[in-house]
Design a protein around this motif. Structure first.
Motif, PDB file in Angstrom:
ATOM      1  N   UNK A   4     -21.474   1.637   3.736  1.00 13.43           N
ATOM      2  CA  UNK A   4     -22.113   1.872   5.303  1.00 13.43           C
ATOM      3  C   UNK A   4     -22.896   3.157   5.505  1.00 13.43           C
ATOM      4  N   UNK A   5     -22.501   4.186   4.785  1.00 14.91           N
ATOM      5  CA  UNK A   5     -23.206   5.083   4.613  1.00 14.91           C
ATOM      6  C   UNK A   5     -24.729   4.991   3.979  1.00 14.91           C
ATOM      7  N   UNK A   6     -24.801   4.271   2.942  1.00  8.79           N
ATOM      8  CA  UNK A   6     -25.998   4.092   2.254  1.00  8.79           C
ATOM      9  C   UNK A   6     -26.986   2.957   3.146  1.00  8.79           C
ATOM     10  N   UNK A   7     -26.424   2.149   4.086  1.00  2.00           N
ATOM     11  CA  UNK A   7     -27.253   1.391   4.672  1.00  2.00           C
ATOM     12  C   UNK A   7     -27.569   2.190   5.907  1.00  2.00           C
ATOM     13  N   UNK A   8     -26.880   3.033   6.461  1.00  2.00           N
ATOM     14  CA  UNK A   8     -27.408   4.168   7.431  1.00  2.00           C
ATOM     15  C   UNK A   8     -28.641   5.070   7.073  1.00  2.00           C
ATOM     16  N   UNK A   9     -28.360   5.494   6.024  1.00  2.00           N
ATOM     17  CA  UNK A   9     -29.378   6.352   5.169  1.00  2.00           C
ATOM     18  C   UNK A   9     -30.676   5.615   5.088  1.00  2.00           C
ATOM     19  N   UNK A  10     -30.571   4.209   4.573  1.00  5.32           N
ATOM     20  CA  UNK A  10     -31.824   3.277   4.395  1.00  5.32           C
ATOM     21  C   UNK A  10     -32.251   2.879   5.860  1.00  5.32           C
ATOM     22  N   UNK A  11     -31.768   2.719   6.780  1.00  3.36           N
ATOM     23  CA  UNK A  11     -32.359   2.239   7.946  1.00  3.36           C
ATOM     24  C   UNK A  11     -32.843   3.452   8.650  1.00  3.36           C
ATOM     25  N   UNK A  99     -39.046  -3.092 -11.235  1.00  2.00           N
ATOM     26  CA  UNK A  99     -38.505  -1.992 -11.320  1.00  2.00           C
ATOM     27  C   UNK A  99     -39.528  -0.829 -11.124  1.00  2.00           C
ATOM     28  N   UNK A 100     -40.733  -1.162 -11.572  1.00  2.47           N
ATOM     29  CA  UNK A 100     -41.698  -0.240 -11.803  1.00  2.47           C
ATOM     30  C   UNK A 100     -42.283   0.093 -10.212  1.00  2.47           C
ATOM     31  N   UNK A 101     -42.430  -1.008  -9.616  1.00  6.15           N
ATOM     32  CA  UNK A 101     -42.677  -0.899  -8.205  1.00  6.15           C
ATOM     33  C   UNK A 101     -41.669  -0.289  -7.302  1.00  6.15           C
ATOM     34  N   UNK A 102     -40.262  -0.512  -7.838  1.00  4.92           N
ATOM     35  CA  UNK A 102     -39.612   0.253  -7.086  1.00  4.92           C
ATOM     36  C   UNK A 102     -39.561   1.908  -7.160  1.00  4.92           C
ATOM     37  N   UNK A 103     -39.708   2.506  -8.433  1.00  8.06           N
ATOM     38  CA  UNK A 103     -40.010   3.665  -8.738  1.00  8.06           C
ATOM     39  C   UNK A 103     -41.314   4.135  -8.043  1.00  8.06           C
ATOM     40  N   UNK A 122     -32.278   9.574  -1.906  1.00 10.43           N
ATOM     41  CA  UNK A 122     -32.854   9.049  -3.184  1.00 10.43           C
ATOM     42  C   UNK A 122     -31.905   7.863  -3.883  1.00 10.43           C
ATOM     43  N   UNK A 123     -30.627   8.280  -3.779  1.00  6.24           N
ATOM     44  CA  UNK A 123     -29.668   7.410  -4.404  1.00  6.24           C
ATOM     45  C   UNK A 123     -29.321   6.063  -3.795  1.00  6.24           C
ATOM     46  N   UNK A 124     -29.388   6.102  -2.358  1.00  5.24           N
ATOM     47  CA  UNK A 124     -29.588   5.184  -1.529  1.00  5.24           C
ATOM     48  C   UNK A 124     -30.559   4.218  -1.918  1.00  5.24           C
ATOM     49  N   UNK A 125     -31.806   4.573  -1.884  1.00  7.69           N
ATOM     50  CA  UNK A 125     -33.087   3.862  -2.189  1.00  7.69           C
ATOM     51  C   UNK A 125     -32.863   3.223  -3.658  1.00  7.69           C
ATOM     52  N   UNK A 126     -32.849   4.060  -4.531  1.00  4.47           N
ATOM     53  CA  UNK A 126     -32.482   3.585  -5.941  1.00  4.47           C
ATOM     54  C   UNK A 126     -31.572   2.418  -6.147  1.00  4.47           C
ATOM     55  N   UNK A 131     -31.034  -3.542  -6.539  1.00  3.61           N
ATOM     56  CA  UNK A 131     -30.429  -4.677  -6.083  1.00  3.61           C
ATOM     57  C   UNK A 131     -31.476  -5.542  -6.080  1.00  3.61           C
ATOM     58  N   UNK A 132     -32.520  -5.280  -5.184  1.00  4.31           N
ATOM     59  CA  UNK A 132     -33.737  -6.070  -4.937  1.00  4.31           C
ATOM     60  C   UNK A 132     -34.449  -6.298  -6.258  1.00  4.31           C
ATOM     61  N   UNK A 133     -34.523  -5.610  -7.244  1.00  4.05           N
ATOM     62  CA  UNK A 133     -35.349  -6.085  -8.401  1.00  4.05           C
ATOM     63  C   UNK A 133     -34.539  -6.930  -9.240  1.00  4.05           C
ATOM     64  N   UNK A 134     -33.019  -6.630  -9.267  1.00  8.82           N
ATOM     65  CA  UNK A 134     -32.123  -7.735  -9.998  1.00  8.82           C
ATOM     66  C   UNK A 134     -32.230  -9.219  -9.230  1.00  8.82           C
TER      67      UNK A 134
END
Length: 141
Positions: A4-11, A99-103, A122-126, A131-134
């Motif tokens: 939930x905290x990561x989702x909040x940070x991403x939003x 993964x390169x685009x994610x970086x 950074x950790x939340x986006x990483x 997950x998106x790349x996978x």
């Protein structure tokens, strides 16, 4: 998956860059092509110059897909299935490129957000971009 905290940070992060999302997409792609020039092989018809209309247009598509993924983070497989199929079966893009685009996206976000792009952000986006790349690469298996 995401807490939930990561989702909040991403939003929160996404809301902060909402007015420049297309710019974020274009900058991320431009950085991808500069830093990892082998990625250009999938775009033989592109003008790779700074501010290229082709890079901007494709950047819009990337950002739109990313925004949809953020909104549907609980259902990434369903949300990204069409893109995964397209990249695996039609375009045959090397999955390492996701993964390169994610970086590159993370670097661009950091340059725009500066101190607000802290270790937690950074950790939340990483985690999210991994997950998106996978998911995008899962059709290759």
């Amino acid at each position: 998956m995401l807490t939930a905290d990561e989702r909040r940070i991403l939003k929160q992060t996404w809301d902060k860059v909402s007015s420049i999302q297309e710019e974020i997409g274009a900058e991320s792609l431009y950085r991808l092509f500069i830093v990892y020039p082998t990625c250009k092989t999938y775009f033989p018809h592109f003008d790779f110059g700074a501010g290229s209309a082709q890079i901007r247009n494709h950047g819009k598509k990337v950002i739109k897909a990313l925004e949809d993924a953020l909104k549907n983070a609980d259902h990434l497989h369903e949300n990204l299935a069409e893109l995964s199929n397209l990249h695996a079966y039609n375009l045959r893009v090397d999955p390492v490129n996701f993964k390169l685009l994610a970086r590159c996206l993370q670097v661009v976000l950091a340059t725009h957000l500066r101190a607000e792009f802290n270790a937690q952000t950074y950790a939340a986006w990483d985690k999210f971009m991994a997950c998106v790349a996978d998911v995008l690469a899962e059709k290759y298996r």
